[in-house]
Design an enzyme around this catalytic site. Structure first.
Site, mmCIF file in Angstrom:
data_model
loop_
_atom_site.group_PDB
_atom_site.id
_atom_site.type_symbol
_atom_site.label_atom_id
_atom_site.label_comp_id
_atom_site.label_asym_id
_atom_site.label_seq_id
_atom_site.Cartn_x
_atom_site.Cartn_y
_atom_site.Cartn_z
ATOM 1 N NE ARG A 153 -2.290 6.804 1.202
ATOM 2 C CZ ARG A 153 -3.622 6.272 1.175
ATOM 3 N NH1 ARG A 153 -4.592 6.933 1.814
ATOM 4 N NH2 ARG A 153 -4.142 5.257 0.235
ATOM 5 N N GLY A 204 0.967 -1.006 0.268
ATOM 6 C CA GLY A 204 0.112 -0.006 0.018
ATOM 7 C C GLY A 204 0.726 1.259 -0.024
ATOM 8 C CB CYS A 205 1.981 3.457 -1.807
ATOM 9 S SG CYS A 205 2.795 1.987 -2.299
ATOM 10 C CB ALA A 206 1.412 8.044 0.754
#
Lengths: 381, 509
Positions: free
Chosen positions: A54, A25-27
């Protein structure tokens, strides 16, 4: 734990980290000045810092365009090495193929404590002979060669007047480590990573770069196997087992090699639904049907929010049913794309326009540098 | 030998308490198993004639009948199976080649049952096909190298295709009905297939039986076959069709031709096949104008010329050991699709020795063809259709993930029409009205009901395919195609995993 250490002894960090595809998952955050005005990396650093939660400290990075005006026409390579042997081998290879105009260690802030930073070097390179239109293919092959054949060496970026800075840590720490607030560029993207494994390898952080392309991406591509074999058919080797890598190759293949117009790209990567295609005007329907039929294996499926950086534009795209967040904003000559609106508001409190792009609808921020500025840039001012 | 050994495969068990001597069983059986004794008002059965088609059992109004495997057993012998023994008795009796129908029934490994599909968890949301769009529309044909687009730079952003891409068959679901000729199956069976294909938005295949004039209205959902006997082929036949398939081989009988006996060549069959009534229809083993790959190329282009390059022309081969390079040659010869028919593919009639021993399973053939075409950079030039015993929607999902563009179903379609896999298609006595031309039997298959049952099957399988796609976080079938990352082997060895190009269960990405 003991077994893990034993594995790590036998393999380089790169080998260990690229054995499997690791979802994360990420920003993501991107900002561009569409007139080509350069501004400090402080903006992007503040934006991505806002989305600290995040990421989980296992990867952060930045892509910056316009940061090397002195060498604007030369190839700028960023490499990381796990040891001096790798460095020696890679530099030998670069020396055989290029005139090396400048070779230096990338300046870092030693007060930022990070997990085993590798050696960071950058090179400004000129091809020894004029290769014309084959020069870019030559660069691609060389990058693939280093990444797959030189143990412990990895090409982080390989474009012109751009560079990628990335590593294992929170993005705000990585940014300050590379002192990105001291650079000035007209287009910045950044990434904070939340991978589901614990093995940290600096090359595995984002952005992923090839030629002038940089990719930051939040999502997991469920079509990875189909996409991978599609780019494989055109000679791209997916050595890192990451979604970001395959997305970068897709862009290079479709835009640079197949010369697909940027305005048509989303019709392939996040193709409209057939029922939407049925409703289009006949001529357009024919085009979209042909694109989807022929480039079906390039359809990116599953949730994603990607920002592609390039010297001439920033391109952001959500998957077609918008399974990941993406917000865009405009203010004066600036365009912003971010996972969360708060990050945009942090660096630009009252944008003139904020919107949530629909799934499959691209956000394109083209850079048109005024003629005078271009001349200055060429002269290295 | 003075006495012919008794060969009983089945036993008809009749509950005399329930039997009302209505004689339905007697009238339904074309094998003359049942006989009514009016003096005693009782029905007797001759077990030796029973083929195990279960027609009488299905129609018995009081549920008085049961067809069971014969309990008469040979002395146990692991070398000489009952099948071997009975076959020898039969051949000693007749001196002929043993015939059979449908697909190989020997216990070869079925790789579908050793492959598991994936689903999304946490890092990737699964997609609910009841709430979100789920696309399984499929295109069969050559995917051009480039798509040229003229973009009008004005405000309207109009665009136009510079050149049309190659002709494509558009399927609403990645399932087609396999080639089954009129002659080998009844008109009512053909009509059911044609109508179901039309109503569901897919295609059926004429086999080499020509096109019955009453089915010409379904031509836009018809793939016509050009086989070695060239039955029924003329320019109108080619022009009417949606696509053309050159039949080189069939999974049930690789390397051999076909023989429709004269007694099955009725007036209707003779018209469709364009041969005299009451003559044998013999398809030679090879095409006598194709002795090499360059000859195949000539035929492909002759058919394309004849149809103005307006429709896909494909080639069907059976899965043999060398199928990967053969498929590569076929694609290079200009075919728009390649059909691979595996070991377990069905037939109306084939020598049992051939059906049960020649060829390789479709799973392995499909994987190696797809891999080879990709290695050679020509995978996009032709679609690959997998055939040869697709039994369920799960088999289809696995086939597509291995690299198929679509699948053909033959046996499964006949099962939907009532077939019980008795394997006696070649006798022409099909009690279910499918593999027969006897009007007394064919009228048992009502094409309206047949159409509905086939449509139901396509619908059910399509829904299941969508569920599996959604579960894996995929909402378009093209993202499944060749996506072997989503497959894992279970209980098979390194070599098989390597040929299938998949990891073993338990291995992560």
């Amino acid at each position: 734990m003991g077994e893990k250490l034993e594995i790590m002894e036998r393999m380089t960090r790169k080998e260990y980290s690229t054995r499997f595809r690791i979802p994360s998952g990420c920003a993501v955050f991107g900002v561009v000045n569409q007139k080509g005005m350069r501004f400090s990396g402080q903006t992007v650093l503040e934006g991505i810092t806002m989305m600290h939660d995040r990421s989980n400290g296992l990867g952060g990075g930045f892509a910056a365009y316009g940061i090397y005006p002195r060498f604007a026409q030369e190839w700028a390579f960023h490499l990381i090495y796990e040891d001096r042997i790798a460095q020696q081998q890679a530099e030998d290879l670069l020396g055989q193929n290029f005139e090396i105009l400048l070779s230096e260690e990338i300046p870092t802030d030693g007060s930022i404590r990070l997990d085993q930073p590798p050696l960071n070097y950058r090179y400004f390179l000129r091809c020894q002979k004029n290769m014309g239109k084959h020069e870019q293919d030559f660069i691609v092959n060389l990058v693939m060669n280093i990444n797959s054949n030189i143990r412990g060496a990895f090409v982080v970026s390989s474009g012109k007047n751009m560079g990628i800075f990335k590593g294992v840590g929170y993005p705000e720490d990585i940014g300050r480590y590379y002192r990105i607030q001291e650079y000035e560029g007209y287009l910045w993207t950044s990434h904070g990573r939340f991978p589901t494994n614990s093995a940290g390898w600096w090359g595995g952080a984002h952005p992923f770069g090839l030629l002038n392309w940089s990719v930051v991406h939040n999502g997991e591509i469920s079509s990875y196997g189909s996409n991978k074999r599609f780019v494989n058919d055109f000679g791209y080797k997916c050595t890192l087992s990451t979604d970001t890598e395959v997305i970068a190759y897709l862009f290079d293949l479709l835009v640079r090699r197949e010369k697909i117009d940027l305005r048509l790209l989303h019709l392939i990567l996040a193709a409209p639904l057939w029922e939407e295609i049925e409703r289009l005007a006949p001529d357009i329907r024919k085009v979209v049907t042909a694109l989807r039929t022929v480039y079906g294996p390039a359809l990116l499926n599953g949730p994603f929010n990607i920002i592609i950086g390039h010297n001439d534009f920033m391109y952001a795209l959500n998957d077609r049913i918008k399974l990941r967040p993406m917000v865009a904003a405009r203010h004066q000559d600036y365009m912003y794309v971010s996972s969360e609106e708060a990050a945009i508001r942090k660096v630009c409190p009252s944008p003139s326009l904020v919107w949530r792009p629909e799934g499959g609808q691209p956000v394109i921020g083209r850079v048109s540098i005024p003629r005078k500025a271009k001349l200055n840039q060429k002269a290295g001012v | 030998m003075a006495l012919k050994p008794r060969q009983t495969d089945f036993e008809v068990v009749r509950d005399q308490d329930k039997c009302i001597s209505c004689q339905v069983c007697l009238r339904q059986c074309s094998n003359d198993v049942h006989e009514y004794d009016s003096d005693q008002d009782i029905i007797y059965s001759d077990n030796s004639q029973c083929v195990g088609c279960h027609r009488c059992e299905s129609l018995c109004p009081t549920g008085a009948m049961k067809i069971k495997q014969s309990e008469s057993e040979f002395r146990q012998n692991f070398n000489w199976s009952p099948a071997h023994i009975k076959n020898i008795y039969k051949q000693a009796d007749s001196g002929g080649v043993l015939l059979t129908g449908m697909g190989a029934d020997r216990p070869y490994p079925i790789y579908w049952d050793h492959i598991l599909f994936n689903a999304a968890q946490v890092t990737n949301p699964s997609i609910d096909p009841l709430r979100e769009p789920m696309e399984i529309k499929t295109f069969i044909g050559n995917k051009s190298d480039v798509v040229g687009v003229d973009i009008d730079q004005g405000e309207t952003f109009n665009m136009k295709l510079k050149q049309d891409i190659s002709p494509q068959l558009v399927l609403s679901t990645p399932i087609l009905f396999s080639a089954m000729s009129f002659g080998s199956i009844s008109f009512n069976a053909c009509a059911s297939l044609a109508r179901a294909a039309r109503q569901f938005g897919t295609f059926y295949n004429t086999g080499e039986g020509g096109m019955h004039k009453d089915l010409e209205i379904y031509a836009s959902n018809t793939i016509v076959q050009v086989a070695s006997g060239r039955f029924g082929v003329d320019i109108d036949y080619l022009k009417r069709a949606a696509a053309i398939e050159i039949k080189i081989g069939q999974g049930a009988k690789p390397g051999i031709g076909g023989h429709l006996p004269a007694e099955k060549v009725t007036e209707e069959v003779s018209n469709a096949r364009m041969i005299p009534q009451g003559t044998d229809a013999i398809s030679p083993a090879p095409h006598h104008d194709i002795y090499s790959i360059e000859d195949l190329m000539q035929l492909i282009y002759a058919l394309k010329e004849a149809t103005d390059y307006q429709k896909p022309v494909g080639v069907k081969v059976s899965a043999v050991h060398n199928v990967a390079p053969i498929a590569s040659g076929i694609v290079r010869a200009g075919a728009d699709f390649v059909t691979i028919d595996g070991l377990r593919g069905g037939t109306g009639a084939a020598p049992q020795a051939i059906r049960d021993n020649i060829g390789i399973p479709i799973e392995l053939a499909l994987a190696s063809v797809d891999t080879r075409l990709r290695e050679e950079g020509i995978r996009h030039k032709a679609s690959v259709i997998a055939a040869g015993s697709i039994r369920s929607s799960a088999d289809i999902v696995k086939a597509i993930a291995l690299g198929a563009d679509a699948v053909y179903i033959g046996s499964a379609a006949l099962l939907a029409l009532g077939c019980n896999l008795c394997q006696k298609c070649y006798t022409g006595k099909c009690n279910w009205g499918i593999a027969t031309q006897d009007p007394y039997l064919t009228k048992r298959l009502n094409p309206n009901i047949g159409t509905r049952r086939l449509e139901n099957l396509l619908r059910g399988w399509s829904l299941e395919i969508k569920e599996m796609l959604g579960g894996a976080g995929i909402n378009a079938i093209e993202s499944l195609r060749g996506n072997r990352e989503h497959l894992r082997g279970i209980g098979i060895g390194e070599k098989e995993l390597a040929v299938l190009g998949i990891k073993h269960a338990g291995e992560a990405w």
